[in-house]
Design an enzyme around this catalytic site. Structure first.
Site, PDB file in Angstrom:
ATOM      1  N   GLU A 175      12.029   6.821   9.729  1.00 21.01           N
ATOM      2  CA  GLU A 175      11.970   7.335  11.103  1.00 21.01           C
ATOM      3  C   GLU A 175      10.537   7.384  11.611  1.00 21.01           C
ATOM      4  O   GLU A 175      10.304   7.497  12.809  1.00 21.01           O
ATOM      5  CB  GLU A 175      12.590   8.741  11.151  1.00 21.01           C
ATOM      6  CG  GLU A 175      14.090   8.732  10.890  1.00 21.01           C
ATOM      7  CD  GLU A 175      14.715  10.110  11.013  1.00 21.01           C
ATOM      8  OE1 GLU A 175      13.958  11.106  11.114  1.00 21.01           O
ATOM      9  OE2 GLU A 175      15.963  10.194  11.011  1.00 21.01           O
ATOM     10  N   LYS A 176       9.568   7.321  10.698  1.00 14.44           N
ATOM     11  CA  LYS A 176       8.149   7.276  11.075  1.00 14.44           C
ATOM     12  C   LYS A 176       7.919   6.234  12.172  1.00 14.44           C
ATOM     13  O   LYS A 176       7.149   6.448  13.103  1.00 14.44           O
ATOM     14  CB  LYS A 176       7.319   6.946   9.832  1.00 14.44           C
ATOM     15  CG  LYS A 176       5.922   6.411  10.075  1.00 14.44           C
ATOM     16  CD  LYS A 176       4.978   7.511  10.425  1.00 14.44           C
ATOM     17  CE  LYS A 176       3.556   7.108  10.694  1.00 14.44           C
ATOM     18  NZ  LYS A 176       3.204   5.745  10.786  1.00 14.44           N
ATOM     19  N   ASP A 177       8.579   5.087  12.026  1.00 11.35           N
ATOM     20  CA  ASP A 177       8.482   4.019  13.029  1.00 11.35           C
ATOM     21  C   ASP A 177       9.781   4.032  13.835  1.00 11.35           C
ATOM     22  O   ASP A 177      10.643   3.166  13.673  1.00 11.35           O
ATOM     23  CB  ASP A 177       8.246   2.682  12.328  1.00 11.35           C
ATOM     24  CG  ASP A 177       6.949   2.693  11.532  1.00 11.35           C
ATOM     25  OD1 ASP A 177       5.896   2.490  12.137  1.00 11.35           O
ATOM     26  OD2 ASP A 177       6.993   2.961  10.308  1.00 11.35           O
ATOM     27  N   SER A 179       0.882   7.275   6.051  1.00 16.13           N
ATOM     28  CA  SER A 179       0.772   5.910   6.555  1.00 16.13           C
ATOM     29  C   SER A 179      -0.227   5.152   5.694  1.00 16.13           C
ATOM     30  O   SER A 179      -1.229   5.735   5.256  1.00 16.13           O
ATOM     31  CB  SER A 179       0.279   5.924   8.009  1.00 16.13           C
ATOM     32  OG  SER A 179      -0.189   4.635   8.380  1.00 16.13           O
ATOM     33  N   SER A 180       0.046   3.883   5.479  1.00 15.51           N
ATOM     34  CA  SER A 180      -0.890   3.051   4.704  1.00 15.51           C
ATOM     35  C   SER A 180      -2.257   3.009   5.369  1.00 15.51           C
ATOM     36  O   SER A 180      -3.267   2.781   4.706  1.00 15.51           O
ATOM     37  CB  SER A 180      -0.345   1.640   4.555  1.00 15.51           C
ATOM     38  OG  SER A 180       0.953   1.679   4.008  1.00 15.51           O
ATOM     39  N   GLY A 210       6.095   8.077   1.475  1.00 13.44           N
ATOM     40  CA  GLY A 210       7.048   7.711   2.531  1.00 13.44           C
ATOM     41  C   GLY A 210       7.876   6.509   2.087  1.00 13.44           C
ATOM     42  O   GLY A 210       9.114   6.524   2.151  1.00 13.44           O
ATOM     43  N   HIS A 211       7.191   5.461   1.628  1.00 13.66           N
ATOM     44  CA  HIS A 211       7.901   4.277   1.132  1.00 13.66           C
ATOM     45  C   HIS A 211       8.796   4.632  -0.060  1.00 13.66           C
ATOM     46  O   HIS A 211       9.924   4.158  -0.172  1.00 13.66           O
ATOM     47  CB  HIS A 211       6.905   3.216   0.658  1.00 13.66           C
ATOM     48  CG  HIS A 211       5.977   2.696   1.707  1.00 13.66           C
ATOM     49  ND1 HIS A 211       4.624   2.917   1.660  1.00 13.66           N
ATOM     50  CD2 HIS A 211       6.207   1.950   2.817  1.00 13.66           C
ATOM     51  CE1 HIS A 211       4.052   2.329   2.692  1.00 13.66           C
ATOM     52  NE2 HIS A 211       4.979   1.743   3.418  1.00 13.66           N
ATOM     53  N   ALA A 233       0.872  -1.187   0.000  1.00 11.14           N
ATOM     54  CA  ALA A 233       0.000   0.000   0.000  1.00 11.14           C
ATOM     55  C   ALA A 233       0.901   1.227   0.000  1.00 11.14           C
ATOM     56  O   ALA A 233       0.822   2.101   0.872  1.00 11.14           O
ATOM     57  CB  ALA A 233      -0.977  -0.006   1.176  1.00 11.14           C
ATOM     58  N   LEU A 234       1.776   1.267  -0.983  1.00 10.93           N
ATOM     59  CA  LEU A 234       2.895   2.215  -0.980  1.00 10.93           C
ATOM     60  C   LEU A 234       2.438   3.664  -1.141  1.00 10.93           C
ATOM     61  O   LEU A 234       1.506   3.961  -1.881  1.00 10.93           O
ATOM     62  CB  LEU A 234       3.875   1.855  -2.098  1.00 10.93           C
ATOM     63  CG  LEU A 234       4.474   0.445  -2.012  1.00 10.93           C
ATOM     64  CD1 LEU A 234       5.442   0.219  -3.176  1.00 10.93           C
ATOM     65  CD2 LEU A 234       5.177   0.206  -0.682  1.00 10.93           C
TER      66      LEU A 234
HETATM   67  P1  AMP Z   1       5.262  -0.236   6.489  1.00 11.53           P
HETATM   68  O1  AMP Z   1       4.851  -0.576   5.087  1.00 11.53           O
HETATM   69  O2  AMP Z   1       4.296   0.610   7.220  1.00 11.53           O
HETATM   70  O3  AMP Z   1       5.738  -1.446   7.256  1.00 11.53           O
HETATM   71  O4  AMP Z   1       6.543   0.681   6.326  1.00 11.53           O
HETATM   72  C1  AMP Z   1       7.661   0.245   5.596  1.00 11.53           C
HETATM   73  C2  AMP Z   1       8.792   1.214   5.815  1.00 11.53           C
HETATM   74  O5  AMP Z   1       8.380   2.509   5.363  1.00 11.53           O
HETATM   75  C3  AMP Z   1       9.178   1.367   7.286  1.00 11.53           C
HETATM   76  O6  AMP Z   1      10.592   1.486   7.376  1.00 11.53           O
HETATM   77  C4  AMP Z   1       8.485   2.640   7.674  1.00 11.53           C
HETATM   78  O7  AMP Z   1       9.115   3.306   8.746  1.00 11.53           O
HETATM   79  C5  AMP Z   1       8.596   3.442   6.397  1.00 11.53           C
HETATM   80  N1  AMP Z   1       7.595   4.500   6.356  1.00 11.53           N
HETATM   81  C6  AMP Z   1       6.257   4.368   6.544  1.00 11.53           C
HETATM   82  N2  AMP Z   1       5.651   5.568   6.503  1.00 11.53           N
HETATM   83  C7  AMP Z   1       6.633   6.480   6.296  1.00 11.53           C
HETATM   84  C8  AMP Z   1       6.661   7.900   6.162  1.00 11.53           C
HETATM   85  N3  AMP Z   1       5.544   8.640   6.243  1.00 11.53           N
HETATM   86  N4  AMP Z   1       7.854   8.503   5.947  1.00 11.53           N
HETATM   87  C9  AMP Z   1       9.001   7.764   5.873  1.00 11.53           C
HETATM   88  N5  AMP Z   1       9.044   6.432   5.991  1.00 11.53           N
HETATM   89  C10 AMP Z   1       7.879   5.797   6.193  1.00 11.53           C
END
Ligand code: AMP
Length: 279
Positions: free
Chosen positions: A149-151, A186-187, A37-38, A33-34
């Site tokens: 850094e979001k997480d 965020s997804s 941020g991704h 669900a890119l």
């Molecule tokens: P996720 O798909 O939510 O597991 O996120 C995958 C990667 O993308 C993780 O390293 C997250 O920290 C990063 N990520 C998610 N949202 C953001 C964002 N808004 N800005 C930067 N990185 C993000």
């Protein structure tokens, strides 16, 4: 062309070819669900590696809430088009049985840093993260891994894991990408109703106000209480935590005596939103 690979064996063959010619492989682990941020991580990987693998795997082991897992958005065809545009070499998108075959029995657990905040409100979450990240590092044989850094707590857990297990990979943290109104991308944001989406930026607003107050000398406890109140008053259903902590060890801070991070988890409607900023 971005090649889609679904089996660990095929991935290993592809990576072995690259490595024979001395290429540096970068990996960006995601759950799909890119959004931008991704894609910012994919761009960082593109700039800092010879070959880029983005992984998409909605990891059941890191979901403590079964409903959150079933409702997690899945948009692989769109995701692939976005990755093509970023010139990603491989999309590794294994099915659950490829990652967790029958009889799978190993769990990677990082004590201490996994326990507060997300660890308290999502029991077992970071064991799921540490286990799947370890597997993805093994499967991709990458030399660099890009995390958002979001997480923030997840980033620190992964850094700890890599250090503790002498993994030959460099972890690179990338800044949080936000919507113009401050909401961290965020997804899960697509699950907010229009009314909730309008309220959502109040979280980042409260974090900025608390940061400014703490920097100006307000006692952190008072600034954090004020911020919690502001988020609830804006219409959030719950504030799970709103903490000032050491930036790397995540120890609670009563005074601003070293590099710190403000971290929060909240509930808006049926969606859990987390965010953090440097103080
Ligand atoms: P996720 O798909 O939510 O597991 O996120 C995958 C990667 O993308 C993780 O390293 C997250 O920290 C990063 N990520 C998610 N949202 C953001 C964002 N808004 N800005 C930067 N990185 C993000």
């Amino acid at each position: 062309m971005t090649e889609v690979i679904r089996s660990a064996a095929a991935l290993r063959d592809r990576v072995a070819t690259w490595k024979r010619s001395g290429m540096l492989v970068g990996v960006v682990p995601t759950m799909g669900a890119l959004h931008d941020g991704h894609l910012s991580l994919a761009r960082a990987a593109r700039a800092q590696s010879d070959r880029v693998i983005v992984t998409i795997f909605v990891n059941p082991m890191q979901f403590n809430n079964p409903e959150d897992l079933t409702k997690y958005p899945r948009t692989e065809a769109l995701d692939l088009a976005l990755l093509e545009a970023e010139r990603v070499d491989v999309l590794f998108a294994p099915g659950p049985e490829e990652v967790y075959p029958p009889g799978f029995a190993t769990r990677v657990s990082v004590a201490g840093i996994s326990e507060p905040m997300e660890g308290t409100f999502r029991p077992g979450h970071f064991d799921g993260v540490a286990t799947v990240v370890t597997k993805l590092f093994e499967m991709t044989q990458a030399g660099r891994a890009f995390f958002g850094e979001k997480d923030w707590q997840q980033l620190q857990v992964v850094r700890h894991l890599v250090r503790d297990l002498n993994m030959p990979i460099r972890v690179i943290g990338c800044p949080t990408i936000r919507e113009p109104d401050g909401l961290a991308m965020s997804s899960r944001n697509v699950r907010l109703t229009a009314r909730e989406r309008a309220v959502a930026p109040a979280l980042h607003g409260a974090m900025q106000a608390a940061t400014a107050a703490i920097r100006a000398g307000t006692a952190p406890a008072a600034a954090l209480a004020e911020a919690r109140g502001a988020v609830l008053a804006a219409g959030f259903a719950d504030v799970e935590y709103f903490d000032l902590r050491g930036a790397e060890d995540l120890a609670p801070l009563a005074t601003l005596d070293r590099p710190a991070r403000l971290l929060a988890a909240t509930v808006l409607g049926e969606v859990r939103l987390i965010d953090n900023i440097a103080v």
